[in-house]
Structure formats: C-alpha cells, structure tokens
Write an enzyme that holds these catalytic residues in place. Structure first.
Site, short mmCIF file in Angstrom:
data_model
loop_
_atom_site.label_atom_id
_atom_site.label_comp_id
_atom_site.label_asym_id
_atom_site.label_seq_id
_atom_site.Cartn_x
_atom_site.Cartn_y
_atom_site.Cartn_z
N GLU A 1 0.72 5.81 0.30
CA GLU A 1 0.00 7.07 0.49
C GLU A 1 0.69 8.12 -0.38
OE1 GLU A 1 -2.79 7.14 1.95
OE2 GLU A 1 -2.68 5.23 3.02
N ASP B 1 -2.90 -0.43 6.65
CA ASP B 1 -3.75 -0.87 5.53
C ASP B 1 -3.21 -2.12 4.86
OD1 ASP B 1 -5.29 1.29 6.12
OD2 ASP B 1 -4.99 2.35 4.23
N ASP C 1 0.85 -1.19 0.00
CA ASP C 1 0.00 0.00 0.00
C ASP C 1 0.88 1.24 0.00
OD1 ASP C 1 -2.65 1.17 0.06
OD2 ASP C 1 -2.13 1.89 2.05
N HIS D 1 -5.05 10.80 4.96
CA HIS D 1 -3.97 10.07 5.65
C HIS D 1 -3.36 10.81 6.84
CE1 HIS D 1 -1.42 12.72 3.29
NE2 HIS D 1 -1.76 12.13 2.16
N HIS E 1 -6.17 6.74 6.96
CA HIS E 1 -5.45 5.81 6.09
C HIS E 1 -3.96 5.85 6.45
CE1 HIS E 1 -8.49 5.39 2.59
NE2 HIS E 1 -9.12 5.63 3.73
#
Length: 226
Positions: free
Chosen positions: A9, A157, A7, A57, A152
């Site tokens: 961001e 995640d 994952d 986030h 997030h």
C-alpha cells in the site's frame, strides 16, 4: 517450489512524484501449500498521504507516525523473499515503488534477489480478455470469500491473491496429476488362449522329401534358408 505472494500500500500512485510505501505484506507458499510464514510491516513514509489513496486503504499518517522507516525493514524484507518466485497482482506498480525505495538506499533492484516474477493481472487478462480482472472480480469468479475486504490491506490482499493464483492454475495442476497417475499410464494386457483346441497337422513322407530337396537346391546355389 517456494513462492511469495506480495502486495503493498502506498501514499499515492506515482513513485516518481515522491509517493512512498506505507505497508508491505509477503505470504509464503511452498509446493502450493501455505507455510503460515509471512512478512508484514507498516512503514512511516515521512510525507502526507493523498486523500484518494487513504480512501482506498484507510491507513492514516497518524497511525504510521511510530512505525519504522523503509530503511529499517529493507534488510529483513529482502532476506524473506530472497530466492523465491514472486507473484504480484499488477506487478509493475509494486515493483516501481519497491525499486524506488531500494534505490534510495543504493540497493540493487528487487528482481536481482528473486528467482522470477509472475504478474497475475497479466495472467488474468489472457485468461479473461475484456473482463474486469481486479482482485475482487477474480475472487467472485473463482468463488473465493473476500467479504472481509472492505478496504485494501496488503496482508489480506496477499492472502487472497494466493488463493486466486491457486485457483487460476488448478487446471494445470490437475493435468499434470492426471498424466502422472497410475490410472492413465499405458498397461499391457495378457490374453489367455486355450491351445488345446488347435488341430496340429504333421507333414507326410512326400512333403518331407520335397522339403529336403528344396533345402539341398538352396545349398547348391550358395543360398541360405535362414
């Protein structure tokens, strides 16, 4: 099988508009069991973060000022994922950003470093058509605790995605286990028969004579009794 749950961001939604990666997390699982190995890093994007993205986030540019550039972590990141199967929720989004960052370094696309890529969002849409299939919805559906996910975050995640994927594919695993279990293998059953109760009838002299004549006639005709 070695699998990496990945994952990221970012500063915004569109890499072609100059947005950059600010966090990468990769969690390793081997043969459906967590290995406790992971790659996690924050990255200085050298640009502003869109307010909408920061609301998602919670990562500020101030926090990232002393973090390494992507160029400084790219080699370690590639080494960690090399040869594994990548599992990503909404894979085109993360791959778009990662391949953009690699292109800036004249590096090959991420796909060339791994054995394959699975998009769990695509899987979920096929399993649950017409329903919400974001990570929170899937956690609720499969009974996975995501109470710590107030914002997030790439590492959390990726860890939740690993649990979701295991739950999504558990039926397949159970089927394979059932097919290979001793209880479901075909077995031969032996029946005990008491032959002492059977009556044996012997041929009499007339029957034996008739049989001998029949065998002789077959031999004369050139036929075989067997």
């Amino acid at each position: 099988m070695r699998q990496i749950f990945l994952d990221t961001e970012t500063t915004g939604l569109y890499p072609d508009q100059g947005h950059r990666i600010i966090e990468i997390a990769a969690v390793e699982i081997f043969n459906r069991r967590a290995t406790q190995r992971h790659f996690h890093v924050y990255i200085n994007p050298e640009r502003e973060i869109d307010p909408g993205a920061q609301e998602v986030h919670g990562i500020s540019l101030e926090f990232l000022q002393d973090k390494p550039l992507f160029a400084n972590v790219a080699e370690d990141f590639i080494a960690f994922i090399r040869g594994a199967e990548l599992i990503i929720h909404n894979a085109p989004f993360d791959l778009g950003f990662l391949n953009m960052e690699l292109a800036k370094l004249n590096q090959d696309k991420l796909e060339t470093h791994v054995s394959g890529i699975i998009d769990t969002l695509k899987m979920a849409k096929e399993m649950r058509p017409g329903q919400r299939n974001n990570l929170d919805a899937l956690c609720r559906h499969f009974g996975i605790d995501n109470s710590q996910r107030t914002l997030h975050g790439a590492l959390l995640d990726a860890e939740l995605l690993a649990e979701v994927y295991i739950a999504m594919t558990r039926g397949q695993e159970s089927l394979l286990m059932e097919l290979s279990s001793p209880e479901t293998q075909t077995t031969q059953t032996q029946l005990a028969v008491d032959f002492s109760a059977l009556k044996v009838l012997a041929a009499d002299a007339e029957e034996l004579s008739a049989h001998a004549q029949y065998i002789a006639s077959l031999a004369k005709a050139g036929a075989s009794s067997w």
